[in-house]
Design a protein around this motif. Sequence first.
Motif, PDB file in Angstrom:
ATOM      1  N   ARG A 116     -27.538 -85.688 -33.480  1.00 39.65           N
ATOM      2  CA  ARG A 116     -27.622 -84.448 -32.718  1.00 39.65           C
ATOM      3  C   ARG A 116     -26.464 -84.400 -31.730  1.00 39.65           C
ATOM      4  O   ARG A 116     -26.345 -85.241 -30.856  1.00 39.65           O
ATOM      5  N   THR A 117     -25.624 -83.399 -31.884  1.00 39.52           N
ATOM      6  CA  THR A 117     -24.378 -83.332 -31.114  1.00 39.52           C
ATOM      7  C   THR A 117     -24.360 -82.206 -30.102  1.00 39.52           C
ATOM      8  O   THR A 117     -23.292 -81.891 -29.562  1.00 39.52           O
ATOM      9  N   ALA A 118     -25.491 -81.583 -29.824  1.00 36.47           N
ATOM     10  CA  ALA A 118     -25.547 -80.409 -28.939  1.00 36.47           C
ATOM     11  C   ALA A 118     -24.642 -79.309 -29.465  1.00 36.47           C
ATOM     12  O   ALA A 118     -24.173 -78.470 -28.713  1.00 36.47           O
ATOM     13  N   TRP A 119     -24.388 -79.322 -30.773  1.00 37.13           N
ATOM     14  CA  TRP A 119     -23.582 -78.318 -31.450  1.00 37.13           C
ATOM     15  C   TRP A 119     -22.148 -78.290 -30.915  1.00 37.13           C
ATOM     16  O   TRP A 119     -21.451 -77.296 -31.035  1.00 37.13           O
ATOM     17  N   TYR A 120     -21.701 -79.408 -30.365  1.00 32.67           N
ATOM     18  CA  TYR A 120     -20.314 -79.493 -29.880  1.00 32.67           C
ATOM     19  C   TYR A 120     -19.544 -80.576 -30.641  1.00 32.67           C
ATOM     20  O   TYR A 120     -18.584 -80.299 -31.335  1.00 32.67           O
ATOM     21  N   GLY A 121     -19.952 -81.816 -30.491  1.00 33.11           N
ATOM     22  CA  GLY A 121     -19.243 -82.909 -31.119  1.00 33.11           C
ATOM     23  C   GLY A 121     -19.653 -84.225 -30.500  1.00 33.11           C
ATOM     24  O   GLY A 121     -20.660 -84.317 -29.800  1.00 33.11           O
ATOM     25  N   TYR A 122     -18.858 -85.267 -30.735  1.00 36.31           N
ATOM     26  CA  TYR A 122     -19.222 -86.597 -30.258  1.00 36.31           C
ATOM     27  C   TYR A 122     -17.960 -87.439 -30.106  1.00 36.31           C
ATOM     28  O   TYR A 122     -16.863 -87.037 -30.496  1.00 36.31           O
ATOM     29  N   HIS A 123     -18.133 -88.608 -29.542  1.00 39.89           N
ATOM     30  CA  HIS A 123     -17.000 -89.496 -29.294  1.00 39.89           C
ATOM     31  C   HIS A 123     -16.533 -90.124 -30.602  1.00 39.89           C
ATOM     32  O   HIS A 123     -17.338 -90.441 -31.481  1.00 39.89           O
ATOM     33  N   GLU A 124     -15.226 -90.295 -30.714  1.00 40.80           N
ATOM     34  CA  GLU A 124     -14.669 -90.845 -31.952  1.00 40.80           C
ATOM     35  C   GLU A 124     -15.094 -92.287 -32.198  1.00 40.80           C
ATOM     36  O   GLU A 124     -14.947 -92.798 -33.310  1.00 40.80           O
ATOM     37  N   ALA A 125     -15.653 -92.975 -31.190  1.00 46.16           N
ATOM     38  CA  ALA A 125     -16.137 -94.342 -31.378  1.00 46.16           C
ATOM     39  C   ALA A 125     -17.528 -94.393 -31.999  1.00 46.16           C
ATOM     40  O   ALA A 125     -17.987 -95.472 -32.382  1.00 46.16           O
ATOM     41  N   GLN A 126     -18.194 -93.255 -32.119  1.00 48.19           N
ATOM     42  CA  GLN A 126     -19.556 -93.220 -32.631  1.00 48.19           C
ATOM     43  C   GLN A 126     -19.615 -93.834 -34.033  1.00 48.19           C
ATOM     44  O   GLN A 126     -18.864 -93.462 -34.932  1.00 48.19           O
ATOM     45  N   GLY A 127     -20.541 -94.788 -34.218  1.00 47.48           N
ATOM     46  CA  GLY A 127     -20.725 -95.397 -35.530  1.00 47.48           C
ATOM     47  C   GLY A 127     -19.655 -96.387 -35.919  1.00 47.48           C
ATOM     48  O   GLY A 127     -19.573 -96.784 -37.082  1.00 47.48           O
ATOM     49  N   THR A 128     -18.825 -96.809 -34.963  1.00 54.54           N
ATOM     50  CA  THR A 128     -17.766 -97.773 -35.232  1.00 54.54           C
ATOM     51  C   THR A 128     -17.863 -98.918 -34.226  1.00 54.54           C
ATOM     52  O   THR A 128     -18.755 -98.950 -33.375  1.00 54.54           O
ATOM     53  N   LEU A 129     -16.911 -99.840 -34.301  1.00 55.97           N
ATOM     54  CA  LEU A 129     -16.829-100.932 -33.334  1.00 55.97           C
ATOM     55  C   LEU A 129     -15.833-100.621 -32.219  1.00 55.97           C
ATOM     56  O   LEU A 129     -15.541-101.478 -31.403  1.00 55.97           O
ATOM     57  N   LYS A 130     -15.330 -99.400 -32.182  1.00 54.12           N
ATOM     58  CA  LYS A 130     -14.412 -99.017 -31.124  1.00 54.12           C
ATOM     59  C   LYS A 130     -15.162 -98.840 -29.807  1.00 54.12           C
ATOM     60  O   LYS A 130     -16.362 -98.574 -29.787  1.00 54.12           O
ATOM     61  N   SER A 131     -14.419 -98.930 -28.718  1.00 58.17           N
ATOM     62  CA  SER A 131     -15.004 -98.775 -27.395  1.00 58.17           C
ATOM     63  C   SER A 131     -15.049 -97.306 -26.995  1.00 58.17           C
ATOM     64  O   SER A 131     -14.100 -96.558 -27.238  1.00 58.17           O
ATOM     65  N   PHE A 132     -16.136 -96.910 -26.354  1.00 57.02           N
ATOM     66  CA  PHE A 132     -16.243 -95.556 -25.827  1.00 57.02           C
ATOM     67  C   PHE A 132     -15.364 -95.362 -24.595  1.00 57.02           C
ATOM     68  O   PHE A 132     -15.192 -94.242 -24.140  1.00 57.02           O
ATOM     69  N   ARG A 133     -14.835 -96.450 -24.075  1.00 55.88           N
ATOM     70  CA  ARG A 133     -13.964 -96.321 -22.905  1.00 55.88           C
ATOM     71  C   ARG A 133     -12.627 -95.717 -23.292  1.00 55.88           C
ATOM     72  O   ARG A 133     -11.933 -95.122 -22.474  1.00 55.88           O
ATOM     73  N   ARG A 134     -12.253 -95.899 -24.549  1.00 55.04           N
ATOM     74  CA  ARG A 134     -10.981 -95.372 -25.029  1.00 55.04           C
ATOM     75  C   ARG A 134     -11.251 -94.209 -25.977  1.00 55.04           C
ATOM     76  O   ARG A 134     -12.359 -93.982 -26.402  1.00 55.04           O
ATOM     77  N   GLY A 135     -10.206 -93.508 -26.326  1.00 52.01           N
ATOM     78  CA  GLY A 135     -10.366 -92.414 -27.276  1.00 52.01           C
ATOM     79  C   GLY A 135     -10.920 -91.164 -26.622  1.00 52.01           C
ATOM     80  O   GLY A 135     -10.920 -91.012 -25.390  1.00 52.01           O
ATOM     81  N   PHE A 136     -11.427 -90.256 -27.460  1.00 49.11           N
ATOM     82  CA  PHE A 136     -11.792 -88.927 -27.004  1.00 49.11           C
ATOM     83  C   PHE A 136     -13.139 -88.498 -27.573  1.00 49.11           C
ATOM     84  O   PHE A 136     -13.564 -88.967 -28.633  1.00 49.11           O
ATOM     85  N   VAL A 137     -13.763 -87.580 -26.854  1.00 46.81           N
ATOM     86  CA  VAL A 137     -14.875 -86.808 -27.403  1.00 46.81           C
ATOM     87  C   VAL A 137     -14.258 -85.620 -28.136  1.00 46.81           C
ATOM     88  O   VAL A 137     -13.497 -84.850 -27.544  1.00 46.81           O
ATOM     89  N   HIS A 138     -14.553 -85.495 -29.426  1.00 46.07           N
ATOM     90  CA  HIS A 138     -13.982 -84.414 -30.231  1.00 46.07           C
ATOM     91  C   HIS A 138     -15.033 -83.341 -30.495  1.00 46.07           C
ATOM     92  O   HIS A 138     -16.227 -83.660 -30.680  1.00 46.07           O
ATOM     93  N   ASN A 139     -14.595 -82.105 -30.556  1.00 50.02           N
ATOM     94  CA  ASN A 139     -15.512 -81.006 -30.877  1.00 50.02           C
ATOM     95  C   ASN A 139     -15.632 -80.878 -32.403  1.00 50.02           C
ATOM     96  O   ASN A 139     -15.423 -79.822 -32.990  1.00 50.02           O
ATOM     97  N   TYR A 140     -16.009 -81.999 -33.049  1.00 48.76           N
ATOM     98  CA  TYR A 140     -16.127 -82.022 -34.505  1.00 48.76           C
ATOM     99  C   TYR A 140     -17.080 -80.949 -35.015  1.00 48.76           C
ATOM    100  O   TYR A 140     -16.801 -80.268 -36.005  1.00 48.76           O
ATOM    101  N   THR A 141     -18.231 -80.803 -34.368  1.00 53.36           N
ATOM    102  CA  THR A 141     -19.248 -79.878 -34.854  1.00 53.36           C
ATOM    103  C   THR A 141     -18.759 -78.443 -34.760  1.00 53.36           C
ATOM    104  O   THR A 141     -18.924 -77.660 -35.701  1.00 53.36           O
ATOM    105  N   GLN A 142     -18.168 -78.086 -33.641  1.00 50.53           N
ATOM    106  CA  GLN A 142     -17.652 -76.729 -33.510  1.00 50.53           C
ATOM    107  C   GLN A 142     -16.616 -76.435 -34.590  1.00 50.53           C
ATOM    108  O   GLN A 142     -16.608 -75.357 -35.185  1.00 50.53           O
ATOM    109  N   ARG A 143     -15.761 -77.395 -34.874  1.00 49.13           N
ATOM    110  CA  ARG A 143     -14.729 -77.168 -35.884  1.00 49.13           C
ATOM    111  C   ARG A 143     -15.341 -76.952 -37.265  1.00 49.13           C
ATOM    112  O   ARG A 143     -14.900 -76.075 -38.016  1.00 49.13           O
TER     113      ARG A 143
END
Length: 998
Positions: free
Chosen positions: A668-695
């Motif tokens: 559930r992304t609030a119909w906006y998107g989520y952080h690119e680290a979601q579901g990976t081993l990347k850190s949420f401290r780095r990277g971006f929240v992308h508006n994947y859902t809106q796109r």
Amino acid sequence: MKITRKIALSGAAVLALTAAAPAEMATLRIGSHRKVRRKAAPAPTAYAVRAPKPPTIDGRPDEPAWSAAAVLRIARTLRGDRRAGELTDVRLLRDDKHLYVACRCAEPGTDRIKARKQSHDGELWSEDSVEVFLGTPEQYYHFIVNAAGSTYDGRAKDKAWNSGFRAAAAIGKKAWTAEMAIPLAKVGDVTGETRWVAAFNRNRHAGGGWEEFAWSPTYEGDSHVPGRFGKLKFEPPPKKLPDEGEAEDPAEAVTIKSVEAAAGVVRFNLSELPRDARIHRADLLIRRTKTFDARDPAAGVDIAIYPLFAPAGQRVGKPPGKPLALRRPWFDRFDATDAVRAWVGGKLNAGFLVKTLPYWHAESTCLEIAYEGRPEEVPPQVRGLQAFHRGGQTFITWQEIEDLIGADEPRWAGLRRVLADLDKRREVRYCVYRHRKRITPATLADAECIARVKPLSGWNVNGRSVEKPIDELLANEYALIHGQWDPFVGADPDGKWGVKCKMERFVIGDAGEMLPRTTGLYVHTTQEKGRFYYAVITAIDGVENTTAVDDKCSLAEPVAEAPADPRPVLQKEFPPRPHWNYPERRYHYVRWVAAPDHGNLPSHYYNWSVGVPDVVPADRGGRGRGEMPADGVPVELSLHRDHYSYWRTQYRVELNSLVLTPHDFPLRTAWYGYHEAQGTLKSFRRGFVHNYTQRRLLSFVQWARAKWPVDGSRVFVTGQRGTPGTGALHLGLRHPEVFSAVQAGFAVADFKAAIQKWPQWRRMKRYIPDVERIWGPVDADCKTALSPEPPADAPSVWDHMNLTAMVRRRPAAKDLPLVTISGRIYYQPTRDFFLAMMEQGHFIAGSFSVWGGPKLVPMSLTGNLARGFTQDIGRNVPLPVFRVGIAGLRAEPRKGRYDVSFNLGLHWSDPLEEPGRFEITLRYTGYRGRPTTTAVTFRRLRRFKVASGRSYAWRFTPAEGSKTEPQSGEITVGDDGLLTVPGLTFDGPGGRLSVTPE
């Protein structure tokens, strides 16, 4: 820990090597990546001998009496998955009144001991401390002393119980020690036939991270497991006790050690590799002990793992070299190729220093290596490989090696159990390879492994819903739902009703047959034009079948590929069902999306439904049953309510609209998107929240507009009750070039303010999306990316998701969609958004009532929903903007909250727009028939030109029956370029307003 790469296969499953063609590549897994529970060792036994005299409890067990006690060794972690980082010796003495416990905790870093003087019964387990569990299988007691001598006691987990036990501790150069005197009368009868149990644990923080060691491991994260306590006997020990120390086995496949200021060192025995083997690739796989989301501080920690080329016993200061990089595009494993090549090439293999890795499940760490050689045994190979390309995507299918379901229409409850147990017995994966050359045993090593696919990939797992089983039941004439007026109350995709959902498999050819149930599927979105070969290889527990690579699992001819916008794939037409359905033909689509535009990982898919209007009455702009008007129909993007889905059309604002219903699931992304680290081993401290859902929503709307005859000036987005209402509001206002109107149930305009006000907004909490779990905490201030490749100075996601600030920054002359909004109550941040919309001259109407509930306030030309307004709200139709109720919004709220409605009961019709004249009829049917006085701003004027600095004359002529007077005046357009008539008064009968240039 002795773990080898051997895999347990039945005789029929094992394919022996043939002499036909030697394999050019073999694979090896060292360690086990599955979370297999370690076989529990028998419970140990402790012996407490009688003390010649009571020892002095001063924290220094150096009196001669202690030499008579047998030594117990705390030598493993609490989970039993590895050796203790530092050993701890425990000795026991007793007399008629007390059990005496002495502990020596080896500690090379005594200057880093975490312990402080606390009042009794503090949380000592969070510091360097030792714990004693003592009692019977029916009732046990808990005692702790930390390195500073503070104490804790309790009955099980009840710290209110007190024993009066005494304890002391002392810190030396290479160890710290402790002594305890526990009153036996408080815990049991030593002279009777009592069966005593005991456990001895140590909490260590001086190593830089928390560790818990145990004399008798519980094999789980909890130390309060009486069934795993050891035995305690009040008698001398036998003459020969088993050695409880554990020396390192140099031949062990995987060894894990604790080191200072790090999570540990893991070393893999590479002796199974051929001498001077050529290493094609090597991957380090890790697991964690728990799942967590972006709210956990651990999510913001960068995993840092370094290869070591020096003796593992040396003190590790600054980590050597660069850390291992995550392997693209899945970011689920670390590329260890260079390290393994160096070790095989002669450098000293000292393992990997795991510098930072929160919740590391050390036992399941493993190393997968692909090298030049011949495997000893391999799993059965896939068959029936096929591939075809369409719409920028290649659909790859194969026959899996086993039928795990055994039924064509399982319910979600059954399929969920199978999915949960996939890796318990063995880990089966299907490795998808891609190459510009035909893939054979000789070329496999040069091919790219683009995916490792789990079994059952041909099932549309995300297509489940609660509406489907409810519809199935309601369509059964013999079914009866009783005891609840609304069957959807309490429904959940993984709970009530959801578990009864019949599961389906994918269709990959429009309106074709579903895939057979043993078919695997992977969809690759291409980024380059060319001709490519594919192969799918079976792997079991990391060992791939690299020998049987033939035309049954490898394509003999290449696939011609070219980048393009992925096209949705028609699954079927939904069958007609009773209740809650509109006159329409409903179609089910699945669209696979890819990174970086619409998701952070490859081959994600989403379900959609498209409701094509079936009845378009001639008097409502259509041409009869099943026919669309020549100038097209409106489009509604209908965002489903939480726990609902794409399955049904929830509402139609326009009777003749094309309704597109997406599915914001399983994340559930609030119909906006989520952080690119979601579901990976990347850190949420780095990277971006992308508006994947809106796109992806906008992309689907664009596809639908090209497929069906639609009116592009009438594209609406709707959402009700919290998350969908919020999603509709943000999507519509951020894309006014697409949407002409937003119609939302309760919505949040400022995420940061809403989250920070949760303690006060108890009634509204269920409407506020829990976005911190996918974006990160508010105080982390993650950045958002408005394009697949964002700049370094991208804005904070929390600042970006503040619509009030966006509206105030936006030039007033730039149009925004018409907004209708509803709910029960709202607070100041939401009030500020309403004011910003009206003060900037944008249309917004709100209906709020504590008793009314968050129902939509629909505004449309043909709709007939309750509380609706019959208006044409296309982008090519003049739009009057009112400010009725702005005084109530500016007033002080009642009890800190607002329930003020505004701009309701306003109607307009018959616009006449010419280059030199603009006319429109206005009516107000609001509060008790009283007239209203309001400023009116006119937007979406096309033929009638408005220019800043120019003067215009206006005249209002009341209609027959109106109680208002004729009005007129002159206005000069300001710098904002908006034509605003101030102080216009009109009532129910209304009147005609005309505007002409001076």
